[in-house]
Design a protein around this motif. Structure first.
Motif, PDB file in Angstrom:
ATOM      1  N   ASP A 150     -12.758   7.767  17.286  1.00 12.94           N
ATOM      2  CA  ASP A 150     -12.591   6.367  16.898  1.00 12.94           C
ATOM      3  C   ASP A 150     -12.938   6.219  15.424  1.00 12.94           C
ATOM      4  OD1 ASP A 150     -12.192   3.672  16.971  1.00 12.94           O
ATOM      5  OD2 ASP A 150     -14.180   3.213  17.785  1.00 12.94           O
ATOM      6  N   VAL A 151     -12.036   6.651  14.566  1.00 15.20           N
ATOM      7  CA  VAL A 151     -12.259   6.527  13.126  1.00 15.20           C
ATOM      8  C   VAL A 151     -11.027   5.856  12.522  1.00 15.20           C
ATOM      9  CG1 VAL A 151     -13.679   8.618  13.075  1.00 15.20           C
ATOM     10  CG2 VAL A 151     -11.236   8.774  12.534  1.00 15.20           C
ATOM     11  N   PRO A 152     -11.182   5.210  11.366  1.00 13.36           N
ATOM     12  CA  PRO A 152     -10.020   4.571  10.766  1.00 13.36           C
ATOM     13  C   PRO A 152      -8.938   5.582  10.376  1.00 13.36           C
ATOM     14  CG  PRO A 152     -12.002   4.239   9.400  1.00 13.36           C
ATOM     15  CD  PRO A 152     -12.429   4.995  10.614  1.00 13.36           C
ATOM     16  N   VAL A 153      -7.698   5.195  10.629  1.00 10.20           N
ATOM     17  CA  VAL A 153      -6.544   5.969  10.162  1.00 10.20           C
ATOM     18  C   VAL A 153      -5.787   5.042   9.216  1.00 10.20           C
ATOM     19  CG1 VAL A 153      -4.428   7.164  10.815  1.00 10.20           C
ATOM     20  CG2 VAL A 153      -6.455   7.314  12.286  1.00 10.20           C
ATOM     21  N   ILE A 154      -5.791   5.409   7.948  1.00 11.59           N
ATOM     22  CA  ILE A 154      -5.328   4.508   6.892  1.00 11.59           C
ATOM     23  C   ILE A 154      -3.956   4.960   6.402  1.00 11.59           C
ATOM     24  CG2 ILE A 154      -5.900   3.572   4.609  1.00 11.59           C
ATOM     25  CD1 ILE A 154      -8.856   4.359   5.235  1.00 11.59           C
ATOM     26  N   ALA A 155      -3.037   3.994   6.267  1.00 11.05           N
ATOM     27  CA  ALA A 155      -1.686   4.350   5.844  1.00 11.05           C
ATOM     28  C   ALA A 155      -1.054   3.177   5.112  1.00 11.05           C
ATOM     29  CB  ALA A 155      -0.833   4.723   7.062  1.00 11.05           C
ATOM     30  N   VAL A 210      -0.949  10.166  15.238  1.00  7.92           N
ATOM     31  CA  VAL A 210      -1.898   9.128  15.633  1.00  7.92           C
ATOM     32  C   VAL A 210      -1.552   7.902  14.794  1.00  7.92           C
ATOM     33  CG1 VAL A 210      -4.323   8.437  15.662  1.00  7.92           C
ATOM     34  CG2 VAL A 210      -3.689  10.801  16.215  1.00  7.92           C
ATOM     35  N   PRO A 211      -1.197   6.789  15.430  1.00  9.16           N
ATOM     36  CA  PRO A 211      -0.780   5.614  14.651  1.00  9.16           C
ATOM     37  C   PRO A 211      -1.917   5.105  13.756  1.00  9.16           C
ATOM     38  CG  PRO A 211      -0.162   5.381  16.950  1.00  9.16           C
ATOM     39  CD  PRO A 211      -1.067   6.569  16.872  1.00  9.16           C
ATOM     40  N   PRO A 212      -1.577   4.563  12.595  1.00 11.34           N
ATOM     41  CA  PRO A 212      -2.595   4.024  11.694  1.00 11.34           C
ATOM     42  C   PRO A 212      -3.335   2.842  12.331  1.00 11.34           C
ATOM     43  CG  PRO A 212      -0.473   4.195  10.596  1.00 11.34           C
ATOM     44  CD  PRO A 212      -0.228   4.466  12.027  1.00 11.34           C
ATOM     45  N   THR A 213      -4.587   2.676  11.909  1.00 13.51           N
ATOM     46  CA  THR A 213      -5.369   1.524  12.370  1.00 13.51           C
ATOM     47  C   THR A 213      -5.659   0.566  11.218  1.00 13.51           C
ATOM     48  OG1 THR A 213      -7.440   2.702  11.962  1.00 13.51           O
ATOM     49  CG2 THR A 213      -6.494   2.897  14.168  1.00 13.51           C
ATOM     50  N   LEU A 214      -5.427   1.018   9.999  1.00 15.72           N
ATOM     51  CA  LEU A 214      -5.697   0.159   8.832  1.00 15.72           C
ATOM     52  C   LEU A 214      -4.540   0.297   7.852  1.00 15.72           C
ATOM     53  CD1 LEU A 214      -7.519  -1.648   7.078  1.00 15.72           C
ATOM     54  CD2 LEU A 214      -8.716   0.425   6.316  1.00 15.72           C
ATOM     55  N   ASP A 215      -3.825  -0.804   7.652  1.00 16.89           N
ATOM     56  CA  ASP A 215      -2.682  -0.801   6.737  1.00 16.89           C
ATOM     57  C   ASP A 215      -3.117  -1.152   5.323  1.00 16.89           C
ATOM     58  OD1 ASP A 215      -0.881  -0.179   8.658  1.00 16.89           O
ATOM     59  OD2 ASP A 215       0.072  -2.167   8.756  1.00 16.89           O
ATOM     60  N   ILE A 216      -2.564  -0.442   4.375  1.00 23.23           N
ATOM     61  CA  ILE A 216      -2.716  -0.849   2.976  1.00 23.23           C
ATOM     62  C   ILE A 216      -1.500  -1.713   2.656  1.00 23.23           C
ATOM     63  CG2 ILE A 216      -2.869  -0.043   0.593  1.00 23.23           C
ATOM     64  CD1 ILE A 216      -5.328   0.600   2.487  1.00 23.23           C
ATOM     65  N   THR A 217      -1.751  -2.955   2.294  1.00 20.28           N
ATOM     66  CA  THR A 217      -0.652  -3.923   2.158  1.00 20.28           C
ATOM     67  C   THR A 217      -0.392  -4.338   0.724  1.00 20.28           C
ATOM     68  OG1 THR A 217      -2.189  -5.758   2.467  1.00 20.28           O
ATOM     69  CG2 THR A 217      -1.116  -4.894   4.453  1.00 20.28           C
ATOM     70  N   HIS A 218      -1.333  -4.038  -0.197  1.00 20.75           N
ATOM     71  CA  HIS A 218      -1.094  -4.466  -1.577  1.00 20.75           C
ATOM     72  C   HIS A 218      -1.854  -3.573  -2.561  1.00 20.75           C
ATOM     73  CE1 HIS A 218      -4.718  -6.601  -0.223  1.00 20.75           C
ATOM     74  NE2 HIS A 218      -5.124  -6.536  -1.468  1.00 20.75           N
TER      75      HIS A 218
END
Ligand SMILES: [Zn+2]
Length: 600
Positions: A150-155, A210-218
């Motif tokens: 359970d760790v952040p996956v950032i994309a 593994v799908p991302p859990t945290l999106d970078i949006t800007h």
């Protein structure tokens, strides 16, 4: 060949070795069943002197890509390079480590993490960052993230859609052509594959997602992970539809994803892809330079070696930028003077400063095919000449060419008696082979012409295409190595994408006279969809309006995946006429990922 930089300049070799900690020995990664999925030792021949079967510049690039192992980039930042096509990077935090881009295969990523831990301690993985949506940057993620972690996956925003959609629409054709591009089936030796320009080759292990859990949006979005501050720059529509660069202020280090590497990149990969826009790409490289270059001591990326020093990395970034901007602007200047893509590809020469920069050389992309891609992006396949508007397709055209040239034997004799440019010889002999694929003499002559073109090619993917083509002319058909449509990748498809994947398999003529409507009730997604088959086309809608459904299927998305894979309705509830589903499944074609390329 164009003017080369100086081979006496060994700075890239210093940088590719700098911070070396340890290599993986032996340099082999195997799957659970013992199958070898990566073998960097197979490239040991690159350590020797160059034979005349390889272009000198490409040999140099192969030697650089061959440097394998764990490297320190700067305090607290490490990379494992040379254990797959791409790099995996490790950023040390307060308690553990952040993993950037876990390679293509689970097995390779696990081997890289193990190598890192052997030298840096058993740090837990605190987060994963995907720089962009290509499989060589996420496929191995299960090798660094245990089940249930359970760790952040950032994309970058849009990652998942882009990551999986490539496999939906043209996946089979791309993977067949990918065999040519990467030369995965070719022997690794001075007569065979000597790398891909971007790295040595592609690993052939298990692909995961593994799908991302945290999106970078800007751009300028800041996140702190395990005490590590990260500032992101979103760069959509550059090297990938969803991509981002990011900066580590406490380490004065900049990660350029795949936006600035040590080669001219592809605007259109030879395996086939949607054209990338060099104008957008250059604009984001300007922005990255303005945002971060002044504050950076090192730039690293997910392919090749880092660049150290503020002055040097600024030059590197601005030259990379100028490379894409120059190709874009000059192609448009010339197309507005009436030149076609093929002509512009011959006309454009890079400015001397770029021509003499090793990192701007065309090992993966090339000036030639990138220019044609820009032409295609703006103007399409048609060059405006009506003779090209309605050409005969390859086989009848080849037959006519050979007939007008005086027959196959006349062409062969002419080729044997002269020392023509192999570019022309390849064209002429290709007519003979397409007119009569059984002509062994023509096939062998064409294969040796491809060998000759391969030996001269600075571009690794051109070399691989020529050699794979020669191999298949000699009767050795390659098989498809990497299945990027792995179960996890398929499971990440949306229902709409899954239905799209069915629609593109409908055999139109076979379905002309069929008409069915099937309602799909997804209990897990709380979503209702309808598929209408008529006029040979499968349309999906959300609306329940219109004709009553012949069949209603109540199921979950995993059940749909199983139904598509096996045709099994086990455990799926239906009301109405199941024959409607049989009708639909009965008109679906299966893609052919072994189609002929160098023969009709
Ligand atoms: Zn990549």
């Amino acid at each position: 060949m164009s003017d080369l930089p100086s081979f006496a300049d060994r700075h890239d070799f210093e940088n590719a070795s700098r911070g070396f900690v340890a290599a993986l020995t032996p340099g082999i990664v195997t799957a659970a069943d013992g199958r070898v999925v990566w073998d960097s030792d197979a490239y040991g021949f690159l350590d020797g002197d160059r034979p005349d079967t390889v272009n000198p510049s490409l040999w140099r690039q192969g030697q650089l890509c061959r440097k394998q192992g764990l490297f320190e980039v700067t305090d607290g930042i490490y990379q494992v390079r040379g254990l797959d096509l791409s790099n995996i990077s490790f950023i040390e935090g307060d308690t553990g480590v952040i993993v950037i881009d876990p390679l293509i295969s689970v097995e390779c990523a696990a081997a890289a993490l193990k190598l890192y831990r052997e030298h840096r301690g058993d740090r837990p993985v605190m987060a994963v960052i995907y720089t962009h949506s290509h499989v060589d940057h996420f496929g191995g993620v299960r090798g660094v993230l245990p089940d249930g972690a359970d760790v952040p996956v950032i994309a970058p925003a849009g990652f998942l859609k882009s990551a999986v959609s490539e496999n939906v629409y043209a996946g089979a054709a791309m993977s067949r052509r990918g065999v040519y591009q990467y030369g995965a089936e070719l022997p690794k030796n001075p007569d065979g594959q000597v790398g891909c320009g971007l790295g040595l080759g592609v690993s052939t292990g298990t692909v995961s997602l593994v799908p991302p859990t945290l999106d970078i949006t800007h751009t300028n979005q800041a996140e702190t992970v395990d005490g590590v501050r990260i500032i992101f720059q979103l760069t959509p529509g550059t090297e990938a539809p969803a991509e981002m660069n990011f900066y580590f202020p406490d380490r004065r280090a900049l990660c350029m994803a795949e936006n600035a590497t040590h080669n001219l990149h592809n605007l259109l990969t030879l395996r086939g892809a949607v054209v990338r826009n060099p104008h957008t790409w250059a604009r984001y490289l300007t922005e990255a330079t303005e945002l971060f270059a002044d504050k950076s001591d090192v730039v690293f990326a997910s392919h090749h070696w880092p660049t150290w020093g503020r002055q040097e990395l600024t030059t590197f970034l601005t030259q990379q930028r100028d490379l894409y901007a120059y190709l874009h602007d000059q192609t448009l200047r010339l197309l507005n003077q009436g030149y076609t893509g093929t002509e512009i590809a011959e006309l454009i020469e890079l400015p001397p400063a770029l021509e003499h920069a090793w990192h701007a050389r065309g090992y993966y992309g090339s000036v030639s095919h990138d220019v044609k891609a820009i032409y295609q992006h703006y103007m399409g396949w048609f060059d405006g000449n009506p003779a090209h508007l309605w050409e005969l397709p390859p086989e009848p055209s080849a037959a006519k060419h050979v007939e007008y040239m005086g027959g196959a034997q006349a062409v062969i004799e002419r080729v044997r008696a002269s020392d023509e440019d192999p570019r022309w010889t390849a064209q002429a002999l290709n007519y003979v082979v397409f007119a009569d694929p059984g002509n062994k003499e023509a096939r062998e002559l064409l294969a040796s012409t491809y060998d000759r073109l391969a030996r001269g090619a600075e571009n690794a993917t051109w070399r691989n295409f020529y050699l794979q083509g020669a191999d298949e002319l000699r009767g050795r058909r390659a098989t498809t190595p990497v299945d990027t449509a792995s179960p996890e990748v398929a499971a990440a498809l949306t229902v709409e994408q899954l239905f799209d994947s069915i629609a593109i398999r409908v055999n139109g003529p076979k379905a002309w006279d069929k008409a069915v409507t099937i309602a799909w009730d997804f209990t897990d997604l709380k979503e209702e969809m309808r598929l209408h088959l008529s006029n040979g086309v499968l349309i999906q809608t959300h609306s329940a309006n219109g004709a009553p459904a012949d069949l209603t299927v109540t199921l979950t998305k995993p059940q749909l995946l199983r139904l598509l894979a096996t045709g099994s309705l086990d455990g799926i509830e239906t009301t109405g006429n199941r024959g409607a589903l049989r009708t639909l499944l009965g008109v679906l074609d299966t893609a052919n990922d072994q189609f002929a390329m160098v023969t009709p």
